[in-house]
Enzyme design. Structure first.
Site, PDB file in Angstrom:
ATOM      1  CG  HIS A  21      59.326 -35.319  26.161  1.00  0.00           C
ATOM      2  ND1 HIS A  21      60.011 -34.113  24.781  1.00  0.00           N
ATOM      3  CD2 HIS A  21      57.953 -34.385  25.757  1.00  0.00           C
ATOM      4  CE1 HIS A  21      59.503 -33.337  24.586  1.00  0.00           C
ATOM      5  NE2 HIS A  21      58.153 -33.516  25.002  1.00  0.00           N
ATOM      6  CE1 TYR A  62      52.362 -33.428  34.361  1.00  0.00           C
ATOM      7  CE2 TYR A  62      51.716 -31.517  34.837  1.00  0.00           C
ATOM      8  CZ  TYR A  62      51.654 -32.251  34.559  1.00  0.00           C
ATOM      9  OH  TYR A  62      51.086 -33.453  35.441  1.00  0.00           O
ATOM     10  CG  ASN A  64      53.740 -28.400  25.569  1.00  0.00           C
ATOM     11  OD1 ASN A  64      54.512 -28.684  25.683  1.00  0.00           O
ATOM     12  ND2 ASN A  64      52.470 -28.466  25.482  1.00  0.00           N
ATOM     13  CG  ASN A 110      55.673 -28.097  21.600  1.00  0.00           C
ATOM     14  OD1 ASN A 110      55.733 -27.241  21.091  1.00  0.00           O
ATOM     15  ND2 ASN A 110      54.599 -28.815  21.654  1.00  0.00           N
TER      16      ASN A 110
END
Length: 194
Positions: A21, A62, A64, A110
């Site tokens: 990620h 982060y 999201n 996301n």
């Protein structure tokens, strides 16, 4: 000269540093190294590095919530979505392949979902860093938060380097020329030419 805003997506903190990620962060680190510049904390809740051609940004909220910092930087530097490039990991592109595209859906990513929602448009450039699908029945959410496998790590520096080339090509040559050059040059884990 109008500068670009390049946002690399990832999660902050050492425990996430090697995750799939975090491919976006890895590519941004390479771009900063090429420019001989360093990231500094910015009030937009990002680490930012200014180069002659671009503002390099790693949102620290982060994944999201990536949209907030990207919008704050876009407003701060007065850079519209037409000069935004987002670098992110992509499950639907095989490992070893890189894809450049304009707009489109978020494919359940996301970070992209957050950026599209906050900017109110999908029309920004993306550099999709292929990580492939998870093996077996592994949950994609767990897969993206795992480090690259040992066999993948062998080619990772080369892929990060190529992804940085894709970003630079988008800035200087545009989307079509970049796609023509890089989409036919998939690695498929063959590594750099020897």
């Amino acid at each position: 000269m109008d500068r670009w805003l390049i946002a690399g997506l990832g999660n902050p903190g050492p425990e996430y540093a090697g995750n799939r990620h975090n491919a976006g962060f890895m590519v941004l680190d390479e771009l900063a190294a090429r420019a001989g510049a360093r990231f500094k904390a910015h009030k937009s809740r990002s680490e930012v590095c200014e180069t002659r051609a671009a503002i390099l940004a790693k949102p620290l909220t982060y994944m999201n919530l990536s949209g907030g910092p990207v919008k704050a930087l876009s407003d701060f530097y007065k850079i519209g979505p037409e000069r935004l490039i987002v670098v992110h990991d992509e499950l639907d592109v095989p490992y070893g392949a890189l894809r450049a595209k304009l707009g489109g859906g978020d494919n359940g990513h996301n970070g992209l979902k957050s950026i599209t929602k906050v900017l109110g448009t999908r029309d920004y450039l993306r550099v999709r860093f292929g990580i492939g699908r998870p093996p077996g029945r592994m949950d994609p959410a767990a897969f993206v938060l795992k480090d690259f496998a040992t066999v993948e790590r062998k080619d990772l520096p080369f892929l990060v380097d190529r992804a940085a080339d894709v970003v630079e090509s988008l800035m200087t040559h545009g989307l079509e020329a970049t796609q023509n050059e890089f989409h036919r040059a998939d690695l498929h884990i063959s590594g750099p030419p020897r």
